[in-house]
Design an enzyme around this catalytic site. Structure first.
Site, PDB file in Angstrom:
ATOM      1  N   HIS A 129       1.130  -1.226  -0.025  1.00 15.72           N
ATOM      2  CA  HIS A 129      -0.001   0.242  -0.080  1.00 15.72           C
ATOM      3  C   HIS A 129       0.863   1.346   0.030  1.00 15.72           C
ATOM      4  O   HIS A 129       1.644   1.671   0.679  1.00 15.72           O
ATOM      5  CB  HIS A 129      -0.785  -0.147   1.176  1.00 15.72           C
ATOM      6  CG  HIS A 129      -1.920   1.080   1.440  1.00 15.72           C
ATOM      7  ND1 HIS A 129      -2.019   1.774   2.385  1.00 15.72           N
ATOM      8  CD2 HIS A 129      -2.765   1.577   0.503  1.00 15.72           C
ATOM      9  CE1 HIS A 129      -3.029   2.709   2.273  1.00 15.72           C
ATOM     10  NE2 HIS A 129      -3.466   2.570   1.191  1.00 15.72           N
ATOM     11  N   ASP A 173      -0.974   6.570  -5.825  1.00 19.33           N
ATOM     12  CA  ASP A 173      -2.186   7.485  -5.855  1.00 19.33           C
ATOM     13  C   ASP A 173      -1.634   8.662  -6.988  1.00 19.33           C
ATOM     14  O   ASP A 173      -0.703   9.228  -6.650  1.00 19.33           O
ATOM     15  CB  ASP A 173      -2.492   8.304  -4.363  1.00 19.33           C
ATOM     16  CG  ASP A 173      -2.781   7.250  -3.275  1.00 19.33           C
ATOM     17  OD1 ASP A 173      -4.120   6.884  -3.281  1.00 19.33           O
ATOM     18  OD2 ASP A 173      -2.031   6.855  -2.531  1.00 19.33           O
ATOM     19  N   HIS A 216      -1.005  11.051  -2.041  1.00 20.34           N
ATOM     20  CA  HIS A 216      -2.118  10.579  -1.577  1.00 20.34           C
ATOM     21  C   HIS A 216      -3.179  11.753  -1.075  1.00 20.34           C
ATOM     22  O   HIS A 216      -4.269  11.807  -1.599  1.00 20.34           O
ATOM     23  CB  HIS A 216      -2.064   9.634  -0.163  1.00 20.34           C
ATOM     24  CG  HIS A 216      -3.441   9.108   0.418  1.00 20.34           C
ATOM     25  ND1 HIS A 216      -4.209   9.911   1.266  1.00 20.34           N
ATOM     26  CD2 HIS A 216      -4.072   8.304  -0.095  1.00 20.34           C
ATOM     27  CE1 HIS A 216      -5.373   9.347   1.559  1.00 20.34           C
ATOM     28  NE2 HIS A 216      -5.320   8.180   0.814  1.00 20.34           N
ATOM     29  N   GLU A 232      -4.211   4.041  -8.275  1.00 20.33           N
ATOM     30  CA  GLU A 232      -5.664   4.676  -7.994  1.00 20.33           C
ATOM     31  C   GLU A 232      -5.563   6.379  -8.511  1.00 20.33           C
ATOM     32  O   GLU A 232      -4.613   7.201  -8.167  1.00 20.33           O
ATOM     33  CB  GLU A 232      -5.860   4.911  -6.442  1.00 20.33           C
ATOM     34  CG  GLU A 232      -7.146   5.774  -6.006  1.00 20.33           C
ATOM     35  CD  GLU A 232      -7.284   5.726  -4.568  1.00 20.33           C
ATOM     36  OE1 GLU A 232      -8.218   6.569  -4.131  1.00 20.33           O
ATOM     37  OE2 GLU A 232      -6.504   5.032  -3.735  1.00 20.33           O
TER      38      GLU A 232
END
Length: 293
Positions: free
Chosen positions: A43, A72, A85, A153
Protein backbone atom coordinates in the site's frame (compact mmCIF):
# COMPACT_ATOMS: atom_id res chain seq x y z
CA UNK A 1 -11.41 -23.03 -3.86
CA UNK A 2 -12.19 -20.35 -1.34
CA UNK A 3 -9.29 -18.12 -2.36
CA UNK A 4 -8.56 -17.19 -5.92
CA UNK A 5 -5.89 -15.11 -7.53
CA UNK A 6 -5.02 -13.27 -10.65
CA UNK A 7 -3.60 -12.78 -14.06
CA UNK A 8 -5.61 -14.50 -16.76
CA UNK A 9 -6.11 -13.89 -20.45
CA UNK A 10 -9.27 -12.31 -21.81
CA UNK A 11 -10.40 -10.95 -25.14
CA UNK A 12 -9.53 -7.31 -25.70
CA UNK A 13 -10.36 -4.73 -28.34
CA UNK A 14 -10.02 -5.49 -32.06
CA UNK A 15 -10.10 -9.21 -31.37
CA UNK A 16 -6.65 -9.29 -29.72
CA UNK A 17 -6.01 -10.86 -26.36
CA UNK A 18 -4.62 -8.92 -23.39
CA UNK A 19 -3.54 -10.27 -20.00
CA UNK A 20 -5.97 -9.13 -17.33
CA UNK A 21 -6.33 -9.54 -13.62
CA UNK A 22 -9.00 -12.06 -12.81
CA UNK A 23 -9.66 -14.41 -9.91
CA UNK A 24 -9.45 -17.37 -12.20
CA UNK A 25 -5.93 -18.56 -12.84
CA UNK A 26 -3.25 -19.76 -10.49
CA UNK A 27 -0.42 -17.35 -11.36
CA UNK A 28 0.98 -14.74 -9.05
CA UNK A 29 -0.58 -15.99 -5.85
CA UNK A 30 0.82 -14.75 -2.58
CA UNK A 31 3.65 -13.00 -4.47
CA UNK A 32 5.64 -16.18 -4.26
CA UNK A 33 3.78 -18.35 -6.77
CA UNK A 34 1.66 -19.99 -4.08
CA UNK A 35 -1.54 -21.03 -5.81
CA UNK A 36 -4.66 -20.50 -3.71
CA UNK A 37 -3.44 -17.59 -1.56
CA UNK A 38 -4.42 -13.95 -1.98
CA UNK A 39 -2.08 -11.62 -3.79
CA UNK A 40 -0.35 -9.20 -1.39
CA UNK A 41 -0.16 -5.55 -2.51
CA UNK A 42 2.19 -3.00 -0.92
CA UNK A 43 0.00 0.00 0.00
CA UNK A 44 1.56 3.25 -1.26
CA UNK A 45 4.64 1.10 -1.61
CA UNK A 46 5.99 -0.55 1.53
CA UNK A 47 4.73 2.46 3.46
CA UNK A 48 5.21 0.82 6.85
CA UNK A 49 8.96 0.98 6.22
CA UNK A 50 9.57 3.98 3.93
CA UNK A 51 7.77 7.27 3.14
CA UNK A 52 4.55 6.53 1.26
CA UNK A 53 4.18 6.99 -2.49
CA UNK A 54 7.88 7.63 -3.02
CA UNK A 55 10.44 5.80 -5.11
CA UNK A 56 11.99 4.67 -1.83
CA UNK A 57 8.75 2.95 -0.85
CA UNK A 58 8.51 0.93 -4.04
CA UNK A 59 12.20 0.08 -3.84
CA UNK A 60 11.59 -1.19 -0.31
CA UNK A 61 8.69 -3.31 -1.57
CA UNK A 62 11.00 -4.81 -4.17
CA UNK A 63 13.64 -5.51 -1.50
CA UNK A 64 10.99 -7.34 0.53
CA UNK A 65 10.20 -9.47 -2.51
CA UNK A 66 6.77 -7.97 -3.14
CA UNK A 67 5.53 -7.89 -6.72
CA UNK A 68 2.50 -5.59 -6.45
CA UNK A 69 2.53 -1.96 -5.30
CA UNK A 70 -0.29 0.59 -4.99
CA UNK A 71 -0.13 4.35 -5.49
CA UNK A 72 -2.22 7.53 -5.77
CA UNK A 73 -2.19 9.97 -8.69
CA UNK A 74 -3.10 13.67 -8.67
CA UNK A 75 -2.33 16.68 -10.89
CA UNK A 76 -0.35 19.88 -10.41
CA UNK A 77 -1.44 23.39 -11.34
CA UNK A 78 0.50 23.19 -14.60
CA UNK A 79 -0.82 19.77 -15.54
CA UNK A 80 1.85 17.32 -14.36
CA UNK A 81 0.69 14.02 -12.88
CA UNK A 82 2.32 13.35 -9.51
CA UNK A 83 2.17 10.50 -7.01
CA UNK A 84 0.77 11.61 -3.66
CA UNK A 85 -2.17 10.55 -1.49
CA UNK A 86 -3.58 13.70 0.15
CA UNK A 87 -5.04 16.58 -1.84
CA UNK A 88 -2.88 18.80 0.42
CA UNK A 89 0.92 18.66 0.49
CA UNK A 90 1.10 19.50 4.18
CA UNK A 91 1.15 16.08 5.88
CA UNK A 92 3.91 14.41 3.88
CA UNK A 93 6.18 17.30 2.81
CA UNK A 94 7.81 20.45 4.18
CA UNK A 95 5.56 22.67 2.05
CA UNK A 96 4.45 24.76 5.04
CA UNK A 97 8.05 25.77 5.78
CA UNK A 98 8.98 26.37 2.16
CA UNK A 99 5.77 28.16 1.12
CA UNK A 100 4.31 29.56 4.38
CA UNK A 101 1.84 31.89 2.69
CA UNK A 102 0.20 29.30 0.43
CA UNK A 103 -2.24 27.56 2.81
CA UNK A 104 -4.05 25.17 2.50
CA UNK A 105 -1.21 23.87 0.30
CA UNK A 106 -3.34 21.95 -2.20
CA UNK A 107 -1.56 19.86 -4.82
CA UNK A 108 -3.61 21.50 -7.55
CA UNK A 109 -2.37 24.97 -6.56
CA UNK A 110 1.35 24.19 -6.97
CA UNK A 111 3.42 23.75 -10.11
CA UNK A 112 5.41 20.62 -10.77
CA UNK A 113 8.64 22.59 -10.29
CA UNK A 114 7.49 23.82 -6.88
CA UNK A 115 6.51 20.32 -5.77
CA UNK A 116 9.85 18.96 -7.00
CA UNK A 117 11.57 21.20 -4.41
CA UNK A 118 9.73 19.65 -1.48
CA UNK A 119 11.16 17.18 1.01
CA UNK A 120 8.79 14.22 1.11
CA UNK A 121 10.87 12.03 3.42
CA UNK A 122 11.87 13.91 6.57
CA UNK A 123 8.37 13.72 8.04
CA UNK A 124 8.78 9.95 8.09
CA UNK A 125 12.41 9.64 9.21
CA UNK A 126 15.62 11.71 9.03
CA UNK A 127 17.06 8.79 7.09
CA UNK A 128 14.80 9.75 4.19
CA UNK A 129 15.55 13.49 4.17
CA UNK A 130 15.56 14.87 0.65
CA UNK A 131 13.20 12.25 -0.77
CA UNK A 132 11.00 13.85 -3.44
CA UNK A 133 7.39 13.59 -4.57
CA UNK A 134 7.74 11.61 -7.81
CA UNK A 135 6.03 12.47 -11.04
CA UNK A 136 3.96 9.62 -12.44
CA UNK A 137 6.49 9.27 -15.26
CA UNK A 138 9.34 8.83 -12.78
CA UNK A 139 7.26 6.41 -10.76
CA UNK A 140 6.26 4.24 -13.72
CA UNK A 141 9.86 3.98 -14.88
CA UNK A 142 10.98 2.83 -11.42
CA UNK A 143 8.14 0.30 -11.19
CA UNK A 144 9.18 -1.02 -14.60
CA UNK A 145 12.84 -1.11 -13.57
CA UNK A 146 11.88 -3.09 -10.46
CA UNK A 147 9.69 -5.42 -12.54
CA UNK A 148 6.79 -4.66 -10.24
CA UNK A 149 3.06 -4.55 -10.95
CA UNK A 150 0.88 -1.56 -10.19
CA UNK A 151 -2.51 -0.90 -8.64
CA UNK A 152 -2.91 2.75 -9.65
CA UNK A 153 -5.52 4.90 -7.93
CA UNK A 154 -6.89 8.02 -9.59
CA UNK A 155 -7.31 10.22 -6.53
CA UNK A 156 -9.93 12.96 -6.22
CA UNK A 157 -10.85 12.90 -9.93
CA UNK A 158 -13.52 15.55 -9.33
CA UNK A 159 -10.66 18.04 -8.75
CA UNK A 160 -8.93 17.18 -12.03
CA UNK A 161 -11.23 17.12 -15.07
CA UNK A 162 -9.85 14.82 -17.77
CA UNK A 163 -7.36 13.08 -15.48
CA UNK A 164 -8.50 9.65 -16.68
CA UNK A 165 -7.59 10.36 -20.30
CA UNK A 166 -4.34 12.07 -19.26
CA UNK A 167 -3.32 9.13 -17.07
CA UNK A 168 -4.03 6.62 -19.83
CA UNK A 169 -2.09 8.71 -22.34
CA UNK A 170 0.95 8.76 -20.04
CA UNK A 171 0.65 5.02 -19.40
CA UNK A 172 0.47 4.46 -23.15
CA UNK A 173 3.53 6.63 -23.77
CA UNK A 174 5.44 4.61 -21.19
CA UNK A 175 4.42 1.30 -22.80
CA UNK A 176 2.05 0.22 -20.04
CA UNK A 177 -0.90 -0.31 -22.39
CA UNK A 178 0.83 -2.84 -24.60
CA UNK A 179 0.33 -6.59 -24.36
CA UNK A 180 3.40 -7.12 -22.22
CA UNK A 181 2.32 -4.69 -19.52
CA UNK A 182 -1.47 -4.88 -19.29
CA UNK A 183 -1.30 -7.86 -16.96
CA UNK A 184 0.81 -5.78 -14.59
CA UNK A 185 -1.68 -2.91 -14.25
CA UNK A 186 -4.98 -2.21 -12.51
CA UNK A 187 -6.56 1.26 -12.42
CA UNK A 188 -8.93 1.98 -9.52
CA UNK A 189 -10.83 4.87 -7.93
CA UNK A 190 -13.38 5.66 -5.25
CA UNK A 191 -15.33 7.34 -8.06
CA UNK A 192 -17.48 4.93 -10.06
CA UNK A 193 -17.72 7.56 -12.82
CA UNK A 194 -13.95 7.78 -13.05
CA UNK A 195 -13.54 4.01 -13.29
CA UNK A 196 -16.24 3.88 -15.95
CA UNK A 197 -14.40 6.54 -17.97
CA UNK A 198 -11.19 4.52 -17.83
CA UNK A 199 -13.04 1.42 -19.03
CA UNK A 200 -14.77 3.31 -21.83
CA UNK A 201 -11.52 4.90 -23.00
CA UNK A 202 -9.40 1.72 -22.80
CA UNK A 203 -11.57 -1.39 -22.45
CA UNK A 204 -8.53 -3.70 -22.22
CA UNK A 205 -7.36 -2.10 -18.97
CA UNK A 206 -8.27 -3.95 -15.77
CA UNK A 207 -10.31 -1.67 -13.51
CA UNK A 208 -11.40 -1.69 -9.87
CA UNK A 209 -13.92 0.21 -7.77
CA UNK A 210 -12.82 1.22 -4.28
CA UNK A 211 -15.77 0.73 -1.99
CA UNK A 212 -18.57 -1.66 -1.18
CA UNK A 213 -21.65 -1.47 -3.39
CA UNK A 214 -24.68 -3.32 -2.12
CA UNK A 215 -25.20 -6.81 -3.48
CA UNK A 216 -28.15 -5.46 -5.46
CA UNK A 217 -25.88 -2.85 -7.08
CA UNK A 218 -23.07 -5.19 -8.03
CA UNK A 219 -24.46 -6.11 -11.44
CA UNK A 220 -24.23 -2.45 -12.52
CA UNK A 221 -20.59 -2.20 -11.47
CA UNK A 222 -19.82 -5.45 -13.27
CA UNK A 223 -20.36 -3.68 -16.59
CA UNK A 224 -17.17 -1.63 -16.21
CA UNK A 225 -15.04 -3.02 -13.36
CA UNK A 226 -13.10 -6.24 -12.89
CA UNK A 227 -12.60 -5.92 -9.14
CA UNK A 228 -14.57 -4.62 -6.15
CA UNK A 229 -12.13 -3.37 -3.48
CA UNK A 230 -13.74 -2.68 -0.07
CA UNK A 231 -12.18 -1.97 3.33
CA UNK A 232 -11.47 -5.11 5.34
CA UNK A 233 -13.78 -4.15 8.20
CA UNK A 234 -16.77 -4.04 5.85
CA UNK A 235 -16.29 -7.54 4.45
CA UNK A 236 -17.95 -10.89 5.02
CA UNK A 237 -17.58 -14.31 3.42
CA UNK A 238 -21.08 -13.92 1.97
CA UNK A 239 -20.28 -10.59 0.34
CA UNK A 240 -17.12 -11.93 -1.28
CA UNK A 241 -19.09 -14.89 -2.62
CA UNK A 242 -21.69 -12.50 -4.07
CA UNK A 243 -18.96 -10.57 -5.88
CA UNK A 244 -17.37 -13.75 -7.23
CA UNK A 245 -20.74 -14.91 -8.54
CA UNK A 246 -20.79 -12.14 -11.16
CA UNK A 247 -18.74 -11.85 -14.33
CA UNK A 248 -17.00 -8.58 -15.13
CA UNK A 249 -16.57 -6.82 -18.47
CA UNK A 250 -13.94 -9.31 -19.62
CA UNK A 251 -16.06 -12.35 -18.90
CA UNK A 252 -14.19 -13.41 -15.77
CA UNK A 253 -15.57 -13.56 -12.21
CA UNK A 254 -15.23 -10.27 -10.36
CA UNK A 255 -12.37 -10.19 -7.88
CA UNK A 256 -11.95 -8.62 -4.44
CA UNK A 257 -8.86 -6.78 -3.16
CA UNK A 258 -9.35 -5.54 0.41
CA UNK A 259 -7.57 -2.75 2.31
CA UNK A 260 -5.72 -1.87 4.56
CA UNK A 261 -4.65 -4.98 6.49
CA UNK A 262 -1.51 -4.69 8.63
CA UNK A 263 -1.67 -7.58 11.11
CA UNK A 264 -1.53 -11.35 10.88
CA UNK A 265 -4.88 -12.07 12.53
CA UNK A 266 -6.86 -9.85 10.18
CA UNK A 267 -4.92 -11.14 7.17
CA UNK A 268 -5.85 -14.72 7.97
CA UNK A 269 -9.48 -13.77 8.59
CA UNK A 270 -10.02 -11.98 5.28
CA UNK A 271 -8.11 -14.69 3.43
CA UNK A 272 -10.67 -17.07 4.87
CA UNK A 273 -13.42 -15.00 3.28
CA UNK A 274 -11.94 -15.85 -0.12
CA UNK A 275 -10.52 -12.44 -1.10
CA UNK A 276 -8.22 -12.35 -4.11
CA UNK A 277 -5.85 -9.69 -2.82
CA UNK A 278 -4.84 -7.96 0.42
CA UNK A 279 -3.49 -4.41 0.40
CA UNK A 280 -1.10 -3.65 3.28
CA UNK A 281 1.35 -1.10 4.66
CA UNK A 282 3.27 -4.08 6.03
CA UNK A 283 2.98 -6.57 3.20
CA UNK A 284 5.72 -8.80 4.58
CA UNK A 285 3.66 -9.32 7.75
CA UNK A 286 0.62 -10.31 5.68
CA UNK A 287 2.66 -12.57 3.43
CA UNK A 288 4.18 -14.38 6.40
CA UNK A 289 0.76 -14.77 8.05
CA UNK A 290 -0.55 -16.47 4.91
CA UNK A 291 2.48 -18.75 4.69
CA UNK A 292 3.43 -17.39 1.29
CA UNK A 293 7.02 -16.40 1.74
Amino acid sequence: MHTRVVVATAAAVLGTAAPLLSPASGAGAGEAGDVGRPTVIAHRGASGYAPENTLASIDKAAQLGLTWVENDVQRTRDGELVVIHDDSLQRTTNVKALFPGRAPWKVKDFTAAEIARLDAGSWYSPAYAGTRVPTLTQYMRRVDHNREKLLLEIKNPELYPGIEQQTLKLLGNEGWLDRGHLGRLVVQSFSADSVRKVHDLKPAVTTAYLGKPTVAQLHRYARSVDLINPSYDSLSREYVASVHALAGPHGRPLGVFTWTVNDATTARRVAGYGVDGIISNKPDVVRSALGSG
